[in-house]
Design a protein around this motif. Structure first.
Motif, PDB file in Angstrom:
ATOM      1  N   LYS A 291       7.462   9.623  12.946  1.00  0.00           N
ATOM      2  CA  LYS A 291       7.318   8.288  13.531  1.00  0.00           C
ATOM      3  C   LYS A 291       6.396   7.420  12.685  1.00  0.00           C
ATOM      4  CE  LYS A 291       8.152   8.653  18.501  1.00  0.00           C
ATOM      5  NZ  LYS A 291       7.578   8.420  19.829  1.00  0.00           N
ATOM      6  N   ARG A 292       5.310   8.009  12.215  1.00  0.00           N
ATOM      7  CA  ARG A 292       4.370   7.255  11.401  1.00  0.00           C
ATOM      8  C   ARG A 292       5.000   6.836  10.078  1.00  0.00           C
ATOM      9  NH1 ARG A 292       0.679   4.059  12.799  1.00  0.00           N
ATOM     10  NH2 ARG A 292      -0.411   5.602  14.088  1.00  0.00           N
ATOM     11  N   TYR A 293       5.869   7.674   9.550  1.00  0.00           N
ATOM     12  CA  TYR A 293       6.570   7.322   8.301  1.00  0.00           C
ATOM     13  C   TYR A 293       7.409   6.068   8.495  1.00  0.00           C
ATOM     14  CZ  TYR A 293      10.307   7.432   4.814  1.00  0.00           C
ATOM     15  OH  TYR A 293      11.213   7.083   3.842  1.00  0.00           O
ATOM     16  N   TYR A 294       8.156   6.009   9.587  1.00  0.00           N
ATOM     17  CA  TYR A 294       8.995   4.834   9.819  1.00  0.00           C
ATOM     18  C   TYR A 294       8.160   3.611  10.211  1.00  0.00           C
ATOM     19  CZ  TYR A 294      13.100   7.699   9.152  1.00  0.00           C
ATOM     20  OH  TYR A 294      14.051   8.509   8.582  1.00  0.00           O
ATOM     21  N   SER A 295       7.027   3.836  10.835  1.00  0.00           N
ATOM     22  CA  SER A 295       6.109   2.718  11.086  1.00  0.00           C
ATOM     23  C   SER A 295       5.624   2.134   9.760  1.00  0.00           C
ATOM     24  CB  SER A 295       4.909   3.201  11.911  1.00  0.00           C
ATOM     25  OG  SER A 295       5.309   3.600  13.202  1.00  0.00           O
ATOM     26  N   TYR A 296       5.388   3.004   8.814  1.00  0.00           N
ATOM     27  CA  TYR A 296       4.970   2.564   7.473  1.00  0.00           C
ATOM     28  C   TYR A 296       6.068   1.722   6.816  1.00  0.00           C
ATOM     29  CZ  TYR A 296       4.400   2.925   2.402  1.00  0.00           C
ATOM     30  OH  TYR A 296       4.320   2.639   1.054  1.00  0.00           O
ATOM     31  N   LEU A 297       7.317   2.158   6.943  1.00  0.00           N
ATOM     32  CA  LEU A 297       8.426   1.410   6.353  1.00  0.00           C
ATOM     33  C   LEU A 297       8.555   0.026   6.985  1.00  0.00           C
ATOM     34  CD1 LEU A 297      11.226   4.150   6.013  1.00  0.00           C
ATOM     35  CD2 LEU A 297       9.631   3.319   4.265  1.00  0.00           C
ATOM     36  N   VAL A 298       8.345  -0.054   8.286  1.00  0.00           N
ATOM     37  CA  VAL A 298       8.387  -1.348   8.967  1.00  0.00           C
ATOM     38  C   VAL A 298       7.202  -2.206   8.537  1.00  0.00           C
ATOM     39  CG1 VAL A 298       8.252  -2.502  11.210  1.00  0.00           C
ATOM     40  CG2 VAL A 298       9.649  -0.439  10.961  1.00  0.00           C
ATOM     41  N   PHE A 299       6.029  -1.601   8.468  1.00  0.00           N
ATOM     42  CA  PHE A 299       4.814  -2.329   8.078  1.00  0.00           C
ATOM     43  C   PHE A 299       4.936  -2.924   6.676  1.00  0.00           C
ATOM     44  CE2 PHE A 299       0.554  -2.377   6.126  1.00  0.00           C
ATOM     45  CZ  PHE A 299      -0.103  -3.226   6.994  1.00  0.00           C
TER      46      PHE A 299
ATOM     47  N   ILE B  77       0.846  -1.182   0.000  1.00  0.00           N
ATOM     48  CA  ILE B  77       0.000   0.000   0.000  1.00  0.00           C
ATOM     49  C   ILE B  77       0.886   1.237   0.000  1.00  0.00           C
ATOM     50  CG2 ILE B  77      -1.828  -1.198   1.240  1.00  0.00           C
ATOM     51  CD1 ILE B  77      -1.026   0.374   3.749  1.00  0.00           C
ATOM     52  N   THR B  78       0.355   2.321  -0.496  1.00  0.00           N
ATOM     53  CA  THR B  78       1.126   3.566  -0.527  1.00  0.00           C
ATOM     54  C   THR B  78       1.110   4.212   0.851  1.00  0.00           C
ATOM     55  OG1 THR B  78      -0.776   4.941  -1.089  1.00  0.00           O
ATOM     56  CG2 THR B  78       0.420   3.896  -2.924  1.00  0.00           C
ATOM     57  N   LEU B  79       2.013   5.152   1.027  1.00  0.00           N
ATOM     58  CA  LEU B  79       2.070   5.881   2.293  1.00  0.00           C
ATOM     59  C   LEU B  79       0.760   6.619   2.537  1.00  0.00           C
ATOM     60  CD1 LEU B  79       3.577   6.976   4.766  1.00  0.00           C
ATOM     61  CD2 LEU B  79       4.496   8.794   3.294  1.00  0.00           C
ATOM     62  N   THR B  80       0.209   7.195   1.491  1.00  0.00           N
ATOM     63  CA  THR B  80      -1.059   7.929   1.629  1.00  0.00           C
ATOM     64  C   THR B  80      -2.173   7.010   2.107  1.00  0.00           C
ATOM     65  OG1 THR B  80      -0.413   9.473  -0.122  1.00  0.00           O
ATOM     66  CG2 THR B  80      -2.765   9.325   0.414  1.00  0.00           C
ATOM     67  N   GLU B  81      -2.243   5.830   1.534  1.00  0.00           N
ATOM     68  CA  GLU B  81      -3.263   4.867   1.950  1.00  0.00           C
ATOM     69  C   GLU B  81      -3.042   4.430   3.392  1.00  0.00           C
ATOM     70  OE1 GLU B  81      -4.153   2.675  -2.355  1.00  0.00           O
ATOM     71  OE2 GLU B  81      -2.524   1.969  -1.054  1.00  0.00           O
ATOM     72  N   TYR B  82      -1.809   4.212   3.740  1.00  0.00           N
ATOM     73  CA  TYR B  82      -1.474   3.794   5.105  1.00  0.00           C
ATOM     74  C   TYR B  82      -1.886   4.847   6.123  1.00  0.00           C
ATOM     75  CZ  TYR B  82       1.435   2.343   9.076  1.00  0.00           C
ATOM     76  OH  TYR B  82       1.892   1.972  10.319  1.00  0.00           O
ATOM     77  N   LEU B  83      -1.616   6.112   5.808  1.00  0.00           N
ATOM     78  CA  LEU B  83      -1.972   7.194   6.720  1.00  0.00           C
ATOM     79  C   LEU B  83      -3.482   7.299   6.887  1.00  0.00           C
ATOM     80  CD1 LEU B  83       0.555   9.945   5.555  1.00  0.00           C
ATOM     81  CD2 LEU B  83       0.663   8.595   7.656  1.00  0.00           C
ATOM     82  N   LYS B  84      -4.216   7.120   5.789  1.00  0.00           N
ATOM     83  CA  LYS B  84      -5.676   7.208   5.844  1.00  0.00           C
ATOM     84  C   LYS B  84      -6.281   6.069   6.659  1.00  0.00           C
ATOM     85  CE  LYS B  84      -6.451   9.779   1.549  1.00  0.00           C
ATOM     86  NZ  LYS B  84      -7.043   9.740   0.189  1.00  0.00           N
ATOM     87  N   GLN B  85      -5.578   4.940   6.720  1.00  0.00           N
ATOM     88  CA  GLN B  85      -6.067   3.810   7.506  1.00  0.00           C
ATOM     89  C   GLN B  85      -5.936   4.051   9.008  1.00  0.00           C
ATOM     90  OE1 GLN B  85      -4.144   0.184   6.336  1.00  0.00           O
ATOM     91  NE2 GLN B  85      -5.056   0.152   4.274  1.00  0.00           N
ATOM     92  N   HIS B  86      -4.987   4.906   9.393  1.00  0.00           N
ATOM     93  CA  HIS B  86      -4.677   5.093  10.811  1.00  0.00           C
ATOM     94  C   HIS B  86      -5.110   6.446  11.368  1.00  0.00           C
ATOM     95  CE1 HIS B  86      -2.012   1.725   9.753  1.00  0.00           C
ATOM     96  NE2 HIS B  86      -2.029   1.427  11.040  1.00  0.00           N
ATOM     97  N   HIS B  87      -5.522   7.357  10.512  1.00  0.00           N
ATOM     98  CA  HIS B  87      -5.839   8.702  10.979  1.00  0.00           C
ATOM     99  C   HIS B  87      -7.060   9.263  10.266  1.00  0.00           C
ATOM    100  CE1 HIS B  87      -1.964   8.823  13.057  1.00  0.00           C
ATOM    101  NE2 HIS B  87      -1.414   8.370  11.946  1.00  0.00           N
ATOM    102  N   THR B  88      -7.570  10.351  10.806  1.00  0.00           N
ATOM    103  CA  THR B  88      -8.644  11.055  10.125  1.00  0.00           C
ATOM    104  C   THR B  88      -8.103  11.661   8.836  1.00  0.00           C
ATOM    105  OG1 THR B  88      -8.154  13.167  11.221  1.00  0.00           O
ATOM    106  CG2 THR B  88      -9.663  11.652  12.358  1.00  0.00           C
ATOM    107  N   THR B  89      -8.990  12.057   7.961  1.00  0.00           N
ATOM    108  CA  THR B  89      -8.574  12.636   6.679  1.00  0.00           C
ATOM    109  C   THR B  89      -7.690  13.858   6.882  1.00  0.00           C
ATOM    110  OG1 THR B  89     -10.606  11.865   5.626  1.00  0.00           O
ATOM    111  CG2 THR B  89      -9.399  13.627   4.515  1.00  0.00           C
ATOM    112  N   GLN B  90      -8.067  14.706   7.827  1.00  0.00           N
ATOM    113  CA  GLN B  90      -7.301  15.924   8.086  1.00  0.00           C
ATOM    114  C   GLN B  90      -5.909  15.612   8.624  1.00  0.00           C
ATOM    115  OE1 GLN B  90      -9.255  18.642  10.726  1.00  0.00           O
ATOM    116  NE2 GLN B  90      -7.683  20.215  10.583  1.00  0.00           N
ATOM    117  N   THR B  91      -5.828  14.711   9.609  1.00  0.00           N
ATOM    118  CA  THR B  91      -4.532  14.350  10.184  1.00  0.00           C
ATOM    119  C   THR B  91      -3.657  13.637   9.162  1.00  0.00           C
ATOM    120  OG1 THR B  91      -5.491  14.152  12.392  1.00  0.00           O
ATOM    121  CG2 THR B  91      -3.387  13.053  12.021  1.00  0.00           C
TER     122      THR B  91
END
Length: 288
Positions: A69-77, A4-18
């Motif tokens: 931190k979330r970026y590196y969590s994404y890399l680990v994921f 999954i892309t970073l954008t998709e990963y962020l949307k899975q864990h946060h609100t749209t704004q965050t």
């Protein structure tokens, strides 16, 4: 595993704004640091040191740290790396300014404070005890005035320090040169000074429990020894903590325990950043 892309990963864990805010912060970070994907812990410590200088608002700094931190969590994921290099980094709200280490005192300079004589023998004995608690155990004035006689265990050579909202409770070891003076003070000097019923260890010249102002007043005449630097109970304590780290090379987590600090980041501020070995200490224990 589905990529999954970073954008998709962020949307899975946060609100749209965050998610959008995090994405913006991460994109800006990667633009400035194109090799960040392989950054190690120390490189990120250096980066967040720059962030601390650039942004005065603590909330802004926390948001940047959270995004990275979330970026590196994404890399680990996504299995692009095995470790999370900044997982343990934190930012303490209400963080105080950096310690001015150049204004502090070395261990040998602190020892000079004990050389002053007092024309009143009872006060000289008491002052020696009080100074010892400041320059050997690094106690605060508040901790000293709350000490009771039964907090001292001369048989095993320890002193029990009561906890507070700011500092942890701890048991500290007494120096060898403190044992006999404490014994004489508790058994001879203090009974001769005492004018009211109290369990408090340190008494003032009127035989009552000493106050924080009383401790400051005892230190004030010693300012003549170092006219170019501020000398007071707090600067003495700060010097002791700095000397534990930079002279005696004690591990950061041990100094945190000795000082009673609730946050490792409070202790870290006392490390002199002038040698590779000291930088390795931060690399091992640093929490912003």
């Amino acid at each position: 595993m589905k990529i999954i892309t970073l954008t998709e990963y962020l949307k899975q864990h946060h609100t749209t704004q965050t998610a959008a805010a995090y994405n913006y912060t991460i994109t800006h970070f990667l633009k400035l640091h194109p090799k960040a994907k392989r950054y190690k812990y120390q490189q990120l410590v250096n980066y967040f040191a720059e962030v601390n200088q650039q942004y005065q608002n603590i909330q802004t700094r926390i948001k940047i740290l959270s995004a990275i931190k979330r970026y590196y969590s994404y890399l680990v994921f996504t299995e692009q790396r095995e470790d999370h290099p900044c997982k343990t980094l934190t930012m303490k709200k209400g963080s105080s300014q950096a310690i001015q280490l150049q204004d502090l005192f070395s261990s040998s300079e602190l020892e000079q404070l004990t050389q002053r004589e007092n024309r009143y023998k009872l006060l000289e004995s008491r002052n020696k005890i009080l100074l010892g608690l400041l320059i050997y155990q690094g106690l605060t004035s508040d901790e000293i005035i709350r000490l009771d006689v039964d907090n001292i265990d001369l048989d095993i050579g320890t002193i029990d320090i009561k906890g507070s909202k700011k500092l942890n409770r701890r048991t500290l070891t007494l120096q060898g040169n403190q044992i006999q003076p404490l014994y004489r003070y508790i058994n001879e000097t203090r009974p001769a000074m005492q004018m009211v019923k109290t369990d408090k260890l340190i008494l003032n010249k009127l035989g009552k429990p000493i106050t924080v102002d009383g401790i400051s007043a005892m230190i004030e005449p010693l300012n003549v020894l170092f006219p170019d630097r501020p000398l007071h109970p707090r600067s003495i304590r700060m010097s002791v903590i700095s000397n534990w780290l930079n002279e005696k090379k004690l591990p950061l987590e041990h100094v945190q325990e000795l000082a009673g600090h609730k946050w490792p980041s409070t202790t870290e501020k006392y490390i002199k950043m002038d040698t590779l070995k000291q930088r390795e200490l931060i690399n091992k224990f640093f929490p912003l």
